[in-house]
Motif scaffolding. Structure first.
Motif, PDB file in Angstrom:
ATOM      1  N   ASN A 143       0.856  -1.177   0.000  1.00 32.09           N
ATOM      2  CA  ASN A 143       0.000   0.000   0.000  1.00 32.09           C
ATOM      3  C   ASN A 143       0.896   1.232   0.000  1.00 32.09           C
ATOM      4  OD1 ASN A 143      -2.563  -1.537   0.400  1.00 32.09           O
ATOM      5  ND2 ASN A 143      -1.577  -2.058   2.338  1.00 32.09           N
ATOM      6  N   ASN A 144       1.056   1.837  -1.181  1.00 27.89           N
ATOM      7  CA  ASN A 144       2.008   2.923  -1.353  1.00 27.89           C
ATOM      8  C   ASN A 144       1.697   4.116  -0.478  1.00 27.89           C
ATOM      9  OD1 ASN A 144       2.789   5.557  -3.182  1.00 27.89           O
ATOM     10  ND2 ASN A 144       4.330   3.958  -3.316  1.00 27.89           N
ATOM     11  N   GLY A 145       0.419   4.468  -0.380  1.00 31.44           N
ATOM     12  CA  GLY A 145       0.037   5.637   0.405  1.00 31.44           C
ATOM     13  C   GLY A 145       0.096   5.406   1.902  1.00 31.44           C
ATOM     14  N   GLY A 146      -0.122   4.169   2.331  1.00 28.80           N
ATOM     15  CA  GLY A 146      -0.144   3.871   3.757  1.00 28.80           C
ATOM     16  C   GLY A 146       1.151   3.308   4.295  1.00 28.80           C
ATOM     17  N   SER A 147       2.119   3.046   3.408  1.00 34.61           N
ATOM     18  CA  SER A 147       3.406   2.471   3.813  1.00 34.61           C
ATOM     19  C   SER A 147       3.209   1.197   4.632  1.00 34.61           C
ATOM     20  CB  SER A 147       4.244   3.492   4.592  1.00 34.61           C
ATOM     21  OG  SER A 147       4.568   4.603   3.777  1.00 34.61           O
ATOM     22  N   THR A 148       2.382   0.298   4.087  1.00 31.02           N
ATOM     23  CA  THR A 148       2.111  -0.975   4.749  1.00 31.02           C
ATOM     24  C   THR A 148       2.082  -2.109   3.730  1.00 31.02           C
ATOM     25  OG1 THR A 148      -0.285  -0.662   4.556  1.00 31.02           O
ATOM     26  CG2 THR A 148       0.758   0.056   6.619  1.00 31.02           C
ATOM     27  N   LEU A 149       2.159  -3.322   4.255  1.00 33.23           N
ATOM     28  CA  LEU A 149       1.978  -4.545   3.476  1.00 33.23           C
ATOM     29  C   LEU A 149       0.779  -5.288   4.038  1.00 33.23           C
ATOM     30  CD1 LEU A 149       3.165  -6.615   1.352  1.00 33.23           C
ATOM     31  CD2 LEU A 149       4.258  -7.721   3.324  1.00 33.23           C
ATOM     32  N   SER A 150      -0.248  -5.498   3.206  1.00 35.46           N
ATOM     33  CA  SER A 150      -1.433  -6.250   3.628  1.00 35.46           C
ATOM     34  C   SER A 150      -1.273  -7.713   3.255  1.00 35.46           C
ATOM     35  CB  SER A 150      -2.699  -5.699   2.947  1.00 35.46           C
ATOM     36  OG  SER A 150      -2.975  -4.386   3.352  1.00 35.46           O
ATOM     37  N   ILE A 151      -1.640  -8.598   4.176  1.00 39.01           N
ATOM     38  CA  ILE A 151      -1.643 -10.036   3.917  1.00 39.01           C
ATOM     39  C   ILE A 151      -3.098 -10.496   3.884  1.00 39.01           C
ATOM     40  CG2 ILE A 151      -0.868 -12.309   4.685  1.00 39.01           C
ATOM     41  CD1 ILE A 151       1.434 -10.976   6.112  1.00 39.01           C
ATOM     42  N   VAL A 152      -3.498 -11.050   2.739  1.00 39.22           N
ATOM     43  CA  VAL A 152      -4.900 -11.397   2.507  1.00 39.22           C
ATOM     44  C   VAL A 152      -5.027 -12.897   2.289  1.00 39.22           C
ATOM     45  CG1 VAL A 152      -6.936 -10.941   1.086  1.00 39.22           C
ATOM     46  CG2 VAL A 152      -5.215  -9.144   1.390  1.00 39.22           C
ATOM     47  N   ASP A 153      -5.906 -13.533   3.059  1.00 41.22           N
ATOM     48  CA  ASP A 153      -6.213 -14.949   2.879  1.00 41.22           C
ATOM     49  C   ASP A 153      -7.149 -15.081   1.673  1.00 41.22           C
ATOM     50  OD1 ASP A 153      -7.148 -17.578   2.949  1.00 41.22           O
ATOM     51  OD2 ASP A 153      -7.163 -17.654   5.131  1.00 41.22           O
ATOM     52  N   ILE A 154      -6.662 -15.755   0.618  1.00 46.42           N
ATOM     53  CA  ILE A 154      -7.457 -15.900  -0.617  1.00 46.42           C
ATOM     54  C   ILE A 154      -7.854 -17.355  -0.839  1.00 46.42           C
ATOM     55  CG2 ILE A 154      -6.536 -13.851  -1.767  1.00 46.42           C
ATOM     56  CD1 ILE A 154      -4.545 -15.738  -3.193  1.00 46.42           C
ATOM     57  N   SER A 155      -7.825 -18.160   0.220  1.00 46.91           N
ATOM     58  CA  SER A 155      -8.162 -19.576   0.072  1.00 46.91           C
ATOM     59  C   SER A 155      -9.589 -19.764  -0.413  1.00 46.91           C
ATOM     60  CB  SER A 155      -7.950 -20.321   1.404  1.00 46.91           C
ATOM     61  OG  SER A 155      -8.682 -19.701   2.448  1.00 46.91           O
ATOM     62  N   ASN A 156     -10.465 -18.831  -0.064  1.00 42.29           N
ATOM     63  CA  ASN A 156     -11.816 -18.787  -0.631  1.00 42.29           C
ATOM     64  C   ASN A 156     -11.893 -17.523  -1.480  1.00 42.29           C
ATOM     65  OD1 ASN A 156     -14.504 -18.588  -1.300  1.00 42.29           O
ATOM     66  ND2 ASN A 156     -15.282 -19.003   0.757  1.00 42.29           N
ATOM     67  N   PRO A 157     -11.720 -17.641  -2.799  1.00 41.69           N
ATOM     68  CA  PRO A 157     -11.661 -16.442  -3.654  1.00 41.69           C
ATOM     69  C   PRO A 157     -12.916 -15.581  -3.600  1.00 41.69           C
ATOM     70  CG  PRO A 157     -10.880 -18.386  -4.833  1.00 41.69           C
ATOM     71  CD  PRO A 157     -11.513 -18.885  -3.569  1.00 41.69           C
ATOM     72  N   SER A 158     -14.028 -16.167  -3.186  1.00 40.64           N
ATOM     73  CA  SER A 158     -15.265 -15.390  -3.111  1.00 40.64           C
ATOM     74  C   SER A 158     -15.335 -14.538  -1.845  1.00 40.64           C
ATOM     75  CB  SER A 158     -16.482 -16.326  -3.157  1.00 40.64           C
ATOM     76  OG  SER A 158     -16.520 -17.042  -4.374  1.00 40.64           O
ATOM     77  N   PHE A 159     -14.519 -14.899  -0.849  1.00 42.05           N
ATOM     78  CA  PHE A 159     -14.543 -14.180   0.428  1.00 42.05           C
ATOM     79  C   PHE A 159     -13.120 -13.994   0.957  1.00 42.05           C
ATOM     80  CE2 PHE A 159     -18.660 -16.330   0.141  1.00 42.05           C
ATOM     81  CZ  PHE A 159     -19.529 -15.281   0.359  1.00 42.05           C
ATOM     82  N   ASN A 171      -1.701  -6.201   8.647  1.00 37.27           N
ATOM     83  CA  ASN A 171      -0.991  -5.149   7.925  1.00 37.27           C
ATOM     84  C   ASN A 171       0.333  -4.903   8.627  1.00 37.27           C
ATOM     85  OD1 ASN A 171      -2.921  -3.917   5.784  1.00 37.27           O
ATOM     86  ND2 ASN A 171      -4.201  -4.122   7.608  1.00 37.27           N
ATOM     87  N   ALA A 172       1.422  -5.016   7.874  1.00 37.21           N
ATOM     88  CA  ALA A 172       2.746  -4.808   8.437  1.00 37.21           C
ATOM     89  C   ALA A 172       3.317  -3.496   7.941  1.00 37.21           C
ATOM     90  CB  ALA A 172       3.672  -5.955   8.049  1.00 37.21           C
ATOM     91  N   SER A 173       4.031  -2.785   8.810  1.00 39.81           N
ATOM     92  CA  SER A 173       4.663  -1.537   8.420  1.00 39.81           C
ATOM     93  C   SER A 173       5.854  -1.813   7.510  1.00 39.81           C
ATOM     94  CB  SER A 173       5.126  -0.760   9.653  1.00 39.81           C
ATOM     95  OG  SER A 173       4.022  -0.358  10.441  1.00 39.81           O
ATOM     96  N   THR A 174       6.017  -0.967   6.504  1.00 34.90           N
ATOM     97  CA  THR A 174       7.156  -1.042   5.596  1.00 34.90           C
ATOM     98  C   THR A 174       7.897   0.291   5.667  1.00 34.90           C
ATOM     99  OG1 THR A 174       5.917  -0.167   3.711  1.00 34.90           O
ATOM    100  CG2 THR A 174       5.843  -2.557   4.072  1.00 34.90           C
ATOM    101  N   GLY A 175       8.822   0.507   4.751  1.00 40.56           N
ATOM    102  CA  GLY A 175       9.400   1.825   4.610  1.00 40.56           C
ATOM    103  C   GLY A 175       8.426   2.723   3.863  1.00 40.56           C
ATOM    104  N   SER A 176       8.801   3.964   3.638  1.00 44.53           N
ATOM    105  CA  SER A 176       7.928   4.930   2.986  1.00 44.53           C
ATOM    106  C   SER A 176       7.720   4.591   1.508  1.00 44.53           C
ATOM    107  CB  SER A 176       8.540   6.329   3.103  1.00 44.53           C
ATOM    108  OG  SER A 176       7.797   7.277   2.378  1.00 44.53           O
ATOM    109  N   GLY A 177       6.445   4.582   1.092  1.00 43.26           N
ATOM    110  CA  GLY A 177       6.102   4.408  -0.316  1.00 43.26           C
ATOM    111  C   GLY A 177       6.477   3.081  -0.922  1.00 43.26           C
ATOM    112  N   PRO A 178       6.026   1.950  -0.359  1.00 41.77           N
ATOM    113  CA  PRO A 178       6.360   0.644  -0.945  1.00 41.77           C
ATOM    114  C   PRO A 178       5.747   0.489  -2.336  1.00 41.77           C
ATOM    115  CG  PRO A 178       4.619   0.388   0.686  1.00 41.77           C
ATOM    116  CD  PRO A 178       5.099   1.805   0.779  1.00 41.77           C
ATOM    117  N   THR A 179       6.537  -0.022  -3.270  1.00 45.75           N
ATOM    118  CA  THR A 179       6.075  -0.135  -4.656  1.00 45.75           C
ATOM    119  C   THR A 179       6.138  -1.549  -5.206  1.00 45.75           C
ATOM    120  OG1 THR A 179       8.311   0.467  -5.369  1.00 45.75           O
ATOM    121  CG2 THR A 179       6.672   2.231  -5.294  1.00 45.75           C
TER     122      THR A 179
END
Length: 289
Positions: A49-65, A71-79
């Protein structure tokens, strides 16, 4: 499924591509501010998340939900993010750093270390014990030893064209696309401490992403709204007997037959198929994730 970040809605969309002629959005989930890069590994999607300087981890084992677990902190402006084994490697454009995050527990990721890169990294690719970072404002690629994730170190820097935006490593070569230079640069990284820039070739205007498969590089260019297929050469034969082979990536169109043992160090992805064991032997899996 295809996984798409949407900066306008701060979300991740999961698209069912089982019928390429009729794509269907299976679901969308809200993330942090300005998501711009996604990497899928196993049952999880990792999104910067470039604007929030975070890394989101999303469980996609059920693609419908899909479910955002943390959310983990990163350095500024992760790309850019690349996940290998238990670690996520994040290039931080604003901070000119790379952050290594232990994601073995996806609900509680832990930042392990941060290392400085050249100016404004845009892309990171991990191959073996090294991370390769494209630095857009330095016109370089940083080669970083990650053999000890708690203490990464830059071991070499290689020159690219102007404004590298994406890097892909296959075998002994690194391929960088240069947005400002509208070019593709080929770098020999067989010696991690002494990389050699070999050549450059022109591509469509403002390239910003590259993927290499087999003997072709596929480049997306935002300035011309095109995708280009580039023949990067290689060895082609109808049959070969090779007693020892080291390959960065291996693409097989048909079957693989192994008379001895087949060892996989990171993971095995199975598409529309199954695992099967015939005869008196047995099939076992020691760990799952």
């Amino acid at each position: 499924y295809a996984y798409v970040t949407n900066t306008g809605t701060d979300s991740l969309s999961i698209v069912d591509i089982s019928n390429p002629a009729a794509l269907v959005v299976a679901s969308s989930t809200v993330l942090g501010s300005d998501p711009n890069s996604v990497f899928v590994s196993g049952r999880y999607a990792y999104v910067t998340n470039n604007g929030g300087s975070t890394l989101s981890i999303v469980d996609i084992s059920n693609p419908s939900f899909p479910i955002t677990l943390s959310n983990a902190s990163t350095g500024s402006g992760p790309t850019s993010v690349f996940v290998s084994g238990r670690y996520a490697y994040v290039a931080n454009n604003g901070a000119s750093t790379m952050t290594i995050i232990d994601v073995s527990n996806p609900t509680s990721p832990v930042t392990v270390s941060t290392v400085s890169t050249d100016l404004n990294p845009k892309s990171v690719f991990v191959s073996g014990r090294y991370a390769y970072v494209a630095n857009s404002n330095s016109d370089t690629i940083s080669i970083i030893s990650i053999s000890n994730p708690a203490s990464p170190s830059v071991v070499a820097t290689a020159s690219t064209g102007s404004g590298p935006a994406s890097v892909f490593v296959s075998g002994r070569y690194a391929y960088a696309v240069n947005t400002s230079g509208s070019s593709l640069t080929l770098i020999d990284v067989s010696s991690s401490t002494a990389p050699v820039t070999l050549s450059s070739t022109s591509v469509s205007t403002n390239p910003n992403s590259i993927f290499v498969s087999g003997r072709y590089a596929y480049v997306v260019s935002s300035g011309s709204a095109t995708i280009s297929a580039i023949d990067i050469g290689g060895f082609e034969t109808s049959a070969a007997m090779i007693h020892s082979l080291e390959a960065g990536n291996l693409q097989v169109r048909n079957d693989i037959f192994a008379q001895g043992n087949l060892s996989v160090t990171t993971g095995v992805n199975i598409g529309n198929g199954c695992l099967y064991s015939a005869g008196a032997g047995s099939f076992s899996v020691s760990t799952t994730s």
